[in-house]
Motif scaffolding. Structure first.
Motif, PDB file in Angstrom:
ATOM      1  N   GLY A 102       0.827  -1.201   0.000  1.00 22.22           N
ATOM      2  CA  GLY A 102       0.000   0.000   0.000  1.00 22.22           C
ATOM      3  C   GLY A 102       0.854   1.240   0.000  1.00 22.22           C
ATOM      4  O   GLY A 102       2.095   1.164   0.156  1.00 22.22           O
ATOM      5  N   GLY A 107       4.414  -0.263   0.203  1.00 18.38           N
ATOM      6  CA  GLY A 107       4.703  -1.154  -0.914  1.00 18.38           C
ATOM      7  C   GLY A 107       5.435  -0.503  -2.066  1.00 18.38           C
ATOM      8  O   GLY A 107       5.526  -1.109  -3.140  1.00 18.38           O
ATOM      9  N   TYR A 108       5.921   0.704  -1.864  1.00 18.64           N
ATOM     10  CA  TYR A 108       6.599   1.377  -2.980  1.00 18.64           C
ATOM     11  C   TYR A 108       8.094   1.482  -2.695  1.00 18.64           C
ATOM     12  O   TYR A 108       8.652   2.565  -2.608  1.00 18.64           O
ATOM     13  CB  TYR A 108       5.945   2.734  -3.252  1.00 18.64           C
ATOM     14  CG  TYR A 108       4.525   2.531  -3.759  1.00 18.64           C
ATOM     15  CD1 TYR A 108       4.267   2.422  -5.121  1.00 18.64           C
ATOM     16  CD2 TYR A 108       3.463   2.396  -2.864  1.00 18.64           C
ATOM     17  CE1 TYR A 108       2.980   2.186  -5.584  1.00 18.64           C
ATOM     18  CE2 TYR A 108       2.173   2.157  -3.315  1.00 18.64           C
ATOM     19  CZ  TYR A 108       1.941   2.059  -4.673  1.00 18.64           C
ATOM     20  OH  TYR A 108       0.679   1.822  -5.132  1.00 18.64           O
ATOM     21  N   ALA A 138       0.488  -6.663   0.214  1.00 20.84           N
ATOM     22  CA  ALA A 138      -0.494  -5.953  -0.615  1.00 20.84           C
ATOM     23  C   ALA A 138       0.206  -5.162  -1.704  1.00 20.84           C
ATOM     24  O   ALA A 138       0.403  -3.951  -1.592  1.00 20.84           O
ATOM     25  CB  ALA A 138      -1.348  -5.033   0.266  1.00 20.84           C
ATOM     26  N   LEU A 139       0.626  -5.869  -2.756  1.00 19.56           N
ATOM     27  CA  LEU A 139       1.285  -5.178  -3.870  1.00 19.56           C
ATOM     28  C   LEU A 139       0.472  -5.324  -5.146  1.00 19.56           C
ATOM     29  O   LEU A 139       0.885  -4.851  -6.200  1.00 19.56           O
ATOM     30  CB  LEU A 139       2.689  -5.771  -4.103  1.00 19.56           C
ATOM     31  CG  LEU A 139       3.651  -5.771  -2.906  1.00 19.56           C
ATOM     32  CD1 LEU A 139       4.953  -6.469  -3.279  1.00 19.56           C
ATOM     33  CD2 LEU A 139       3.942  -4.346  -2.458  1.00 19.56           C
ATOM     34  N   LYS A 163       2.234  -8.997  -8.812  1.00 17.20           N
ATOM     35  CA  LYS A 163       3.490  -8.555  -8.202  1.00 17.20           C
ATOM     36  C   LYS A 163       3.699  -9.223  -6.828  1.00 17.20           C
ATOM     37  O   LYS A 163       4.782  -9.722  -6.525  1.00 17.20           O
ATOM     38  CB  LYS A 163       3.461  -7.031  -8.057  1.00 17.20           C
ATOM     39  CG  LYS A 163       4.800  -6.431  -7.746  1.00 17.20           C
ATOM     40  CD  LYS A 163       4.739  -4.906  -7.805  1.00 17.20           C
ATOM     41  CE  LYS A 163       6.054  -4.317  -7.337  1.00 17.20           C
ATOM     42  NZ  LYS A 163       6.006  -2.861  -7.246  1.00 17.20           N
ATOM     43  N   GLY A 222      -3.803  -8.030  -2.126  1.00 19.59           N
ATOM     44  CA  GLY A 222      -4.278  -6.988  -3.050  1.00 19.59           C
ATOM     45  C   GLY A 222      -4.642  -5.698  -2.342  1.00 19.59           C
ATOM     46  O   GLY A 222      -3.865  -5.152  -1.562  1.00 19.59           O
ATOM     47  N   GLY A 223      -5.863  -5.245  -2.591  1.00 19.88           N
ATOM     48  CA  GLY A 223      -6.277  -3.959  -2.034  1.00 19.88           C
ATOM     49  C   GLY A 223      -6.887  -4.051  -0.640  1.00 19.88           C
ATOM     50  O   GLY A 223      -7.484  -3.081  -0.154  1.00 19.88           O
ATOM     51  N   ASP A 261      -6.009  -1.315   1.904  1.00 16.15           N
ATOM     52  CA  ASP A 261      -6.684  -0.034   1.625  1.00 16.15           C
ATOM     53  C   ASP A 261      -8.072  -0.026   2.253  1.00 16.15           C
ATOM     54  O   ASP A 261      -8.525   0.980   2.805  1.00 16.15           O
ATOM     55  CB  ASP A 261      -6.824   0.167   0.109  1.00 16.15           C
ATOM     56  CG  ASP A 261      -5.476   0.436  -0.553  1.00 16.15           C
ATOM     57  OD1 ASP A 261      -4.645   1.090   0.080  1.00 16.15           O
ATOM     58  OD2 ASP A 261      -5.278  -0.035  -1.690  1.00 16.15           O
ATOM     59  N   ARG A 294     -16.291  -1.673  -6.925  1.00 14.30           N
ATOM     60  CA  ARG A 294     -14.900  -1.202  -6.934  1.00 14.30           C
ATOM     61  C   ARG A 294     -14.590  -0.474  -8.237  1.00 14.30           C
ATOM     62  O   ARG A 294     -13.841   0.498  -8.244  1.00 14.30           O
ATOM     63  CB  ARG A 294     -13.942  -2.380  -6.719  1.00 14.30           C
ATOM     64  CG  ARG A 294     -14.042  -2.941  -5.303  1.00 14.30           C
ATOM     65  CD  ARG A 294     -13.025  -3.998  -5.045  1.00 14.30           C
ATOM     66  NE  ARG A 294     -11.675  -3.459  -4.897  1.00 14.30           N
ATOM     67  CZ  ARG A 294     -10.600  -4.219  -4.722  1.00 14.30           C
ATOM     68  NH1 ARG A 294     -10.711  -5.524  -4.700  1.00 14.30           N
ATOM     69  NH2 ARG A 294      -9.416  -3.675  -4.594  1.00 14.30           N
ATOM     70  N   ARG A 342      -9.807   0.825 -12.700  1.00 12.82           N
ATOM     71  CA  ARG A 342      -9.882  -0.634 -12.708  1.00 12.82           C
ATOM     72  C   ARG A 342     -10.674  -1.167 -13.898  1.00 12.82           C
ATOM     73  O   ARG A 342     -10.812  -2.369 -14.063  1.00 12.82           O
ATOM     74  CB  ARG A 342     -10.533  -1.138 -11.410  1.00 12.82           C
ATOM     75  CG  ARG A 342      -9.759  -0.799 -10.169  1.00 12.82           C
ATOM     76  CD  ARG A 342     -10.487  -1.288  -8.933  1.00 12.82           C
ATOM     77  NE  ARG A 342     -10.495  -2.740  -8.864  1.00 12.82           N
ATOM     78  CZ  ARG A 342      -9.612  -3.457  -8.189  1.00 12.82           C
ATOM     79  NH1 ARG A 342      -8.654  -2.861  -7.525  1.00 12.82           N
ATOM     80  NH2 ARG A 342      -9.672  -4.765  -8.167  1.00 12.82           N
ATOM     81  N   ARG A 378      -9.715  -4.065 -16.037  1.00 11.25           N
ATOM     82  CA  ARG A 378      -9.731  -5.390 -15.395  1.00 11.25           C
ATOM     83  C   ARG A 378     -11.061  -6.091 -15.570  1.00 11.25           C
ATOM     84  O   ARG A 378     -11.172  -7.296 -15.434  1.00 11.25           O
ATOM     85  CB  ARG A 378      -9.408  -5.246 -13.906  1.00 11.25           C
ATOM     86  CG  ARG A 378      -8.006  -4.722 -13.701  1.00 11.25           C
ATOM     87  CD  ARG A 378      -7.706  -4.524 -12.259  1.00 11.25           C
ATOM     88  NE  ARG A 378      -7.809  -5.765 -11.494  1.00 11.25           N
ATOM     89  CZ  ARG A 378      -7.131  -5.998 -10.400  1.00 11.25           C
ATOM     90  NH1 ARG A 378      -6.288  -5.120  -9.952  1.00 11.25           N
ATOM     91  NH2 ARG A 378      -7.293  -7.116  -9.736  1.00 11.25           N
TER      92      ARG A 378
HETATM   93  N1  UDP Z   1       0.744  -1.455  -4.470  1.00 12.74           N
HETATM   94  C1  UDP Z   1       1.941  -1.341  -3.811  1.00 12.74           C
HETATM   95  N2  UDP Z   1       3.090  -1.285  -4.538  1.00 12.74           N
HETATM   96  C2  UDP Z   1       3.091  -1.356  -5.877  1.00 12.74           C
HETATM   97  C3  UDP Z   1       1.871  -1.497  -6.548  1.00 12.74           C
HETATM   98  C4  UDP Z   1       0.705  -1.548  -5.801  1.00 12.74           C
HETATM   99  O1  UDP Z   1       1.954  -1.294  -2.591  1.00 12.74           O
HETATM  100  O2  UDP Z   1       4.171  -1.290  -6.458  1.00 12.74           O
HETATM  101  C5  UDP Z   1      -0.469  -1.509  -3.670  1.00 12.74           C
HETATM  102  C6  UDP Z   1      -1.489  -0.474  -3.989  1.00 12.74           C
HETATM  103  O3  UDP Z   1      -1.216   0.711  -3.260  1.00 12.74           O
HETATM  104  C7  UDP Z   1      -2.757  -1.140  -3.537  1.00 12.74           C
HETATM  105  C8  UDP Z   1      -2.490  -2.621  -3.770  1.00 12.74           C
HETATM  106  O4  UDP Z   1      -1.097  -2.753  -3.953  1.00 12.74           O
HETATM  107  O5  UDP Z   1      -2.948  -0.928  -2.178  1.00 12.74           O
HETATM  108  C9  UDP Z   1      -3.157  -3.185  -4.987  1.00 12.74           C
HETATM  109  O6  UDP Z   1      -4.517  -2.993  -4.923  1.00 12.74           O
HETATM  110  P1  UDP Z   1      -5.497  -3.499  -6.028  1.00 12.74           P
HETATM  111  O7  UDP Z   1      -6.845  -3.103  -5.576  1.00 12.74           O
HETATM  112  O8  UDP Z   1      -5.038  -3.063  -7.371  1.00 12.74           O
HETATM  113  O9  UDP Z   1      -5.251  -5.046  -5.898  1.00 12.74           O
HETATM  114  P2  UDP Z   1      -6.206  -6.279  -6.195  1.00 12.74           P
HETATM  115  O10 UDP Z   1      -6.870  -6.590  -4.916  1.00 12.74           O
HETATM  116  O11 UDP Z   1      -7.140  -5.866  -7.245  1.00 12.74           O
HETATM  117  O12 UDP Z   1      -5.202  -7.303  -6.615  1.00 12.74           O
END
Ligand code: UDP
Length: 599
Positions: free
Chosen positions: A453, A480-481, A505-506, A510, A531-532, A535, A558, A565, A568
């Protein structure tokens, strides 16, 4: 004979009687373990309700008296055979005798219309024979569906309501007597449906035989004939005739081969077949009654279109029957059902991608085992877009191949799995998994680590989780950055703090690739890509309202909230299209689409 008064009278008797007996039985069963009352209350309620409505008219219409006495005789004979365990053939003989008397009293088929003509032929003595056979068939078919009493009662209510509607549409042919019998019979059956579970002890069929007898007799009153066949006999065939399982079993099972099915398995009633496939009683009742209602509407349509040519009518019936079958089949595929009832292993292949057919509870039990073993494990929670991506991304597919648990996350995955007849019952949403995993860690006195995140999200999510879960220990948080140079330090920190659960949560893929790369180094018992979820838990993003989650529409919510999104969403039609292709046999189950190199 006032139809409304007749209907209300039967309702006024049947409804409170059924409710009172149901509540009484529940109370009795709650105080002791059993056994069910050895009485068939449903048949009794039916007879009492009809007597109350028909009583005032007996002197003017003696046929009502004969009908009622016949019903009482059928009930008595069927109940005695049930209770004393006498041979079934005695019941059939008794039914023939009752039908013969009723036919002699004037409730009989007298003429028959020659197909493709408007000519009616008088049947004479053959009419009595036909009447006896017809009533016997109706009673036997209803009786054979009695193991779920709501079904014969429901079919009885629907069929009699339809016959009443036919009387209303064609009063000159049917006459007021038939209409009165039809609407009162509907009133006597209808209120019992909801209470049927406790109105009859297991195996009691007398009530169902009585309903069958009344429907059989009713359908030969007036000149209903062809319509009667559609509304009375077709549903009866569906509920009453043992089917060859292979004619119904899904395409996937058919591939296992007709010969693979035992003979006993082949000869099953539709409702037994559905129950054995893992559908609940309520689902089976709903499906069969919806099918009956559909046939009833079809019959009414034919009555409305009585003037049109036979060819056109045949065409309408064919199209409607095929369409109905298709819808029935699709509904069967989409309904959730219990995986335990099916013999499939928990590991399944969805469109070539490995998946575990586990419920949320089972997934959590497994995760707890991982923590107790204290060895590194990886859990992947793919949604539809991840499944579609894994078909094209060899690295992700390989990760899912080797992961310790791959749970279905997302309505698209569950839908596709159901369509392919895989025992995937419910989705294990990432957010729910996170909360439960934290509870398990807290209970085992272990900690969790939150990685991913934007800066501050993991900390905010940790604070929320700590507020919700007493004694939760958070080993650490990191956004996550991070750059590749920082990775080694983050891995080292996680390793040192020894959490039981690492929430990463990336975003897919990834997070899966990151976990896979560092799994052994990290040594964390449960590493899961979420994932998210952070958040949402942190409160930065809102989760869809409960009704949308239940309806499998979380993805829609979402996307509306985060239009980025949108691309997707393409995964949903994609997964459905691949599923349909696989259903049509164009794509082997374990043949992924593309072997291209990972991104
Ligand atoms: N994220 C991160 N680093 C990255 C790319 C994404 O921390 O390099 C985080 C982003 O902030 C978000 C989460 O990964 O909180 C991805 O959320 P998304 O809703 O896209 O994921 P999903 O649940 O759909 O896989």
């Amino acid at each position: 004979m006032n139809n409304l008064t007749g209907f209300l009278t039967t309702l006024a008797v049947a409804l409170p009687a059924a409710a009172a007996i149901y509540l009484g039985e529940r109370w009795r069963l709650s105080r002791s373990d059993g056994p069910y009352a050895k009485a068939d209350f449903s048949g009794l309620i039916l007879l009492v309700a009809l007597s109350a409505a028909w009583g005032p008219h007996l002197s003017g219409e003696p046929r009502l008296g004969f009908l009622l006495l016949g019903g009482a005789a059928v009930f008595f004979i069927a109940a005695v055979v049930d209770l004393l365990g006498w041979p079934q053939v005695l019941r059939a003989i008794g039914l023939v005798a009752v039908a013969a008397v009723v036919s002699y009293a004037g409730i009989s088929v007298t003429t028959i219309k020659l197909p493709f003509t408007t000519t009616f032929v008088s049947l004479g003595w053959w009419g009595s024979l036909l009447t006896v056979v017809w009533i016997l068939i109706c009673a036997l078919l209803f009786g054979s569906a009695a193991s779920i009493l709501s079904v014969p009662l429901g079919v009885g209510a629907l069929a009699s309501a339809t016959l009443f509607a036919v009387c209303w549409l064609q009063p000159q042919i049917t006459g007021p007597f038939t209409a009165f019998v039809a609407i009162t019979l509907c009133g006597a059956c209808l209120p019992q449906i909801a209470f049927a579970k406790l109105l009859s002890y297991r195996g009691a069929t007398a009530g169902a035989y009585s309903v069958g007898y009344f429907i059989g007799a009713l359908s030969i009153l007036g000149a209903l004939k062809n319509t009667a066949f559609l509304v009375a006999l077709l549903p009866l065939i569906i509920v009453g005739v043992p089917l060859f399982a292979a004619t119904f079993t899904y395409a996937a099972d058919l591939r296992r081969g007709w010969r693979a099915l035992a003979v006993a398995e082949r000869r099953q009633h539709l409702h037994e077949l559905l129950l054995s496939q893992g559908y609940s009683r309520a689902q089976v009742i709903g499906l069969l009654l919806a099918g009956t209602a559909y046939l009833c509407l079809l019959a009414l349509l034919l009555v409305v279109l009585i003037e049109i040519s036979f060819i056109l009518k045949a065409l309408i019936i064919t199209v409607a029957a095929l369409g109905g079958l298709l819808v029935f089949y699709m509904i069967l595929r989409l309904l959730p059902r219990s995986a335990s009832a099916t013999a499939h292993p928990s590991e399944v292949r969805l469109l070539g991608v490995r998946l575990h057919a586990v419920s949320l509870d089972e997934a959590l039990r497994e995760a707890e085992q991982f923590i107790r073993q204290d060895q590194p494990h990886m859990i992947v929670t793919p949604d539809a877009s991840a499944v579609v991506r894994a078909r094209m991304d060899a690295e992700l597919r390989q990760i899912m191949e080797e992961a310790d648990l791959v749970t279905p996350d997302g309505a698209g995955v569950v839908l596709a799995a159901r369509m392919l007849n895989l025992p995937v019952d419910e989705r294990c949403a990432g957010v729910d998994m996170v909360q439960h995993l934290c509870q398990i860690a807290a209970r085992l006195d272990r900690s969790v680590y939150l990685l991913g995140g934007e800066p501050g999200v993991a900390e905010a999510a940790a604070a929320q989780l700590k507020a919700q879960i007493p004694h939760l220990q958070v080993a650490g948080c990191h956004h996550g950055y991070f750059s590749p140079n920082e990775e080694a330090q983050i891995v080292e920190e996680i390793k040192q703090t020894r959490p039981a659960v690492l929430l990463v949560a990336l975003g897919i893929p990834k997070q899966e690739k990151w976990i896979n790369q560092h799994l052994q180094q990290l040594g964390v018992p449960v590493c899961i890509g979420v994932g998210g979820a952070l958040d949402i838990i942190s409160g930065r993003k809102k989760r869809a309202p409960i009704w949308m989650q239940r309806a499998g529409l979380e993805w829609l919510y979402r996307t509306i909230k985060e239009p980025r999104r949108l691309p997707r969403l393409a995964a949903l039609p994609q997964i459905l299209w691949i599923t349909i292709r696989e259903l049509l046999g164009r794509q082997p189950t374990d043949g992924p689409e593309d072997q291209s190199t990972p991104r």
